[in-house]
Design an enzyme around this catalytic site. Structure first.
Site, PDB file in Angstrom:
ATOM      1  N   GLU A  38      -2.488  -2.762  -1.676  1.00 57.11           N
ATOM      2  CA  GLU A  38      -3.145  -2.008  -0.614  1.00 57.11           C
ATOM      3  C   GLU A  38      -3.855  -3.106   0.093  1.00 57.11           C
ATOM      4  OE1 GLU A  38      -2.265   0.878  -0.681  1.00 57.11           O
ATOM      5  OE2 GLU A  38      -1.245   1.010  -2.420  1.00 57.11           O
ATOM      6  N   HIS A 174      -0.075   5.401  -3.267  1.00 55.50           N
ATOM      7  CA  HIS A 174      -0.877   4.546  -2.537  1.00 55.50           C
ATOM      8  C   HIS A 174      -2.111   3.970  -3.208  1.00 55.50           C
ATOM      9  CE1 HIS A 174       1.170   5.556   0.905  1.00 55.50           C
ATOM     10  NE2 HIS A 174       1.030   6.647   0.943  1.00 55.50           N
TER      11      HIS A 174
END
Length: 296
Positions: A38, A174
């Site tokens: 990320e 995510h």
């Protein structure tokens, strides 16, 4: 029904099927590592890693690596809306200077796979470049690229869509660890359709050692200009040395700035061809705000 191989990772239960483990071991007998990052944005040349996770499979043994990373700059609000990682969450986390060497010790020369791998590998390679760490000799595979060749019937080739197609749980999309698990399972299931090492190469994108030939820039002026356009999601015109529109301005929507073995590139949506392309930074002769000819 297959008996799953169950592992518990950071409170997350993952069930690899026996066929998934078999597929991985068939093509990667010395091991395979799935990774996911990320980040504070899409461009490795200017944005930062804020979370990294990896799962290593060697035989029936499963190992993991996971860490949040404290960036030098505040995390933009628009990226927090995607992954949910805030400045407060990373304030006590180690820096990339601490995390990256530990990750590289974990990964070594083992082949890597990621979904849209050139983005993840771009961040890792550029961080290695900045820290003057010797590049490893690891092959890199892209689960998205391989799925485009062999997975039929999925709505598209996004990770979430492929998980739906293969009925793979994806609860915290995510976040690095969850996406790493999903990537590895999608890749393993895609290997069902692969019949040879030659076909497997359809999913191989590069070797990290290839970047020793790269001319990676230290954020020259054009990169700073392009990053502003990316951040504002602006359409611009570029004059490019090469292609069908050589020497002429063409409209594009920049997506990301990536280091690649042959040199830094701008990944962008070319509005003339409606195709996503990589433009070599060194071949961009000029850029300007988009001129809408139809509005004149």
């Amino acid at each position: 029904m297959e008996t799953p191989t169950t592992s518990f990772i950071k409170g997350i239960t993952i069930n690899f099927t026996q066929s998934e483990i078999k597929n991985i071991n068939k093509y990667f007998p010395d091991g395979l590592i799935a990774i996911d990052l990320e980040t504070s944005g899409l461009s490795p040349l200017v944005d930062e890693i804020i979370e990294i996770a990896a799962i290593k499979v060697v035989g029936n043994k499963i190992e993991t690596f996971e860490s949040l990373v404290k960036p030098r700059n505040p995390i933009p609000e628009f990226t927090t809306k995607i992954h949910g990682i805030t400045d407060d969450m990373v304030k006590d986390s180690p820096s990339i200077e601490e995390v990256l060497p530990k990750f590289l010790e974990f990964s070594g020369n083992t082949p890597l796979v990621a979904h849209n791998a050139k983005f993840d590998i771009g961040f890792i390679v550029f961080a290695m470049h900045q820290q003057k760490i010797e590049l490893h000799k690891a092959k890199v595979f892209c689960s998205c690229k391989l799925s485009r060749k062999y997975v039929k019937g999925s709505e598209n080739h996004k990770l979430s869509s492929l998980c739906k197609h293969f009925e793979i749980p994806l609860e915290n999309h995510h976040r690095a660890l969850d996406d790493t698990i999903a990537c590895l399972r999608v890749f393993a299931k895609t290997l069902d359709e692969v019949k040879s090492n030659r076909q497997l190469k359809e999913g191989e994108i590069l070797n990290i050692r290839d970047f020793t030939r790269a001319n990676m820039a230290e954020a020259p002026e054009i990169i700073q200009q392009l990053q502003k356009k990316i951040a504002n999601q602006e359409v611009i015109d570029i004059k490019y040395k090469g292609g069908s529109y050589k020497g002429k301005f063409r409209p594009i929507k920049p997506v990301a700035l990536l280091p690649m073995p042959a040199g830094d590139v701008l990944y962008a949506h070319c509005l003339l061809t409606d195709i996503y392309k990589s433009f070599a930074i060194k071949k961009i002769q000029d850029l300007r705000d988009h001129v809408d000819k139809d509005s004149k």
